[in-house]
Design an enzyme around this catalytic site. Sequence first.
Site, short mmCIF file in Angstrom:
data_model
loop_
_atom_site.label_atom_id
_atom_site.label_comp_id
_atom_site.label_asym_id
_atom_site.label_seq_id
_atom_site.Cartn_x
_atom_site.Cartn_y
_atom_site.Cartn_z
N CYS B 84 -2.63 14.53 33.15
CA CYS B 84 -1.29 14.64 34.33
C CYS B 84 -1.37 13.89 35.21
CB CYS B 84 -0.40 15.87 34.26
SG CYS B 84 1.56 16.37 34.40
N HIS B 194 -0.57 19.20 29.18
CA HIS B 194 -2.18 19.83 29.83
C HIS B 194 -3.50 21.28 29.25
CE1 HIS B 194 -0.56 18.95 33.71
NE2 HIS B 194 0.50 18.55 33.30
N GLU B 196 -5.51 22.38 29.98
CA GLU B 196 -5.53 23.88 30.41
C GLU B 196 -4.71 24.70 30.72
OE1 GLU B 196 -4.20 20.94 31.95
OE2 GLU B 196 -2.68 21.84 34.03
#
Lengths: 80, 224
Positions: B84, B194, B196
């Site tokens: 990002c 994302h 994560e």
Amino acid sequence: MGVVKARVLVRPKAGILDPQGAAVERALPALGFEGVRDVRVGRLIELDVADPARLGEMCERLLANPLIEDYEVLVERDGG
Amino acid sequence: MKFGVISFPGSCDDVDARLACARVGEAVALWHADHDLAGVDVVVIPGGFSYGDYLRAGAIARFAPIMTEVIEFAREGGRVMAICNGFQVCCEAGLLPGALLTNVGRRFVCRQVTLDLVNADTAFTRGLEPGERLSIPVKHTTGRYYAPPELLDRLEAAGQVVLRYAPGENPNGSLDDIAGVINEAGNVFGLMPHPEHAVDPLTGSSDGLGLFASLAASAVGAGV
């Protein structure tokens, strides 16, 4: 050596979709302003510089992203 | 495998990124003002709004002290995963091709998207199946991937497009539905989604874990 007032105009490159400009273009007729086309929204950077010869380099390296933006440097010779 | 996650002022996904890395290896924090990568094998540049996204997203972070080391690390073949805002930083730094522009809809988009894995033959994706579909969230305002036509053709031909939004899923107007690209050398990977935030079924999907696991399973210092 004095400082020189400069203005840098940064705008989206031709051909790159500018959604902000498009939104402004759609908003104007709503206020009765007809006949407006090709609205592009960019950025104005004002700065005092000791060496205006380096403005081009500043634009290339930081003030604009040359891949997506065009820039134009305006220098006030009399220092304002 | 030792992962280092950079924290800039304004980073907000650094903790999640460290937690994701810690599931597959050792994870340490790296500080933007340091000139030290702590001997990590992989650098993760996380999401957020580094330096307030002033001027352009990533434009200021690119000049952070630690970026000198990151750029050198990447030039020597070190692996960098740029998520990002990290993707924006790497484009500004010239570590990745192209640029990220304001979403076509002009709004912040925050939702789960379906991604198609286009290239499963990278250090970041080798643990996944070619053509696999991944469910991973996006959350950004400046995620519209752009590259000039000739560059785009080169990226496509060279297999540098690694992730694409599945048909109908493009949340930001990215050209060719591009969600993630890798550099020519194959050691710097940038993506807007994302991974994560998708490492535990508790939060809806653990599809992001495969990217971290691929890195952990890859040989250290093997470049590609």
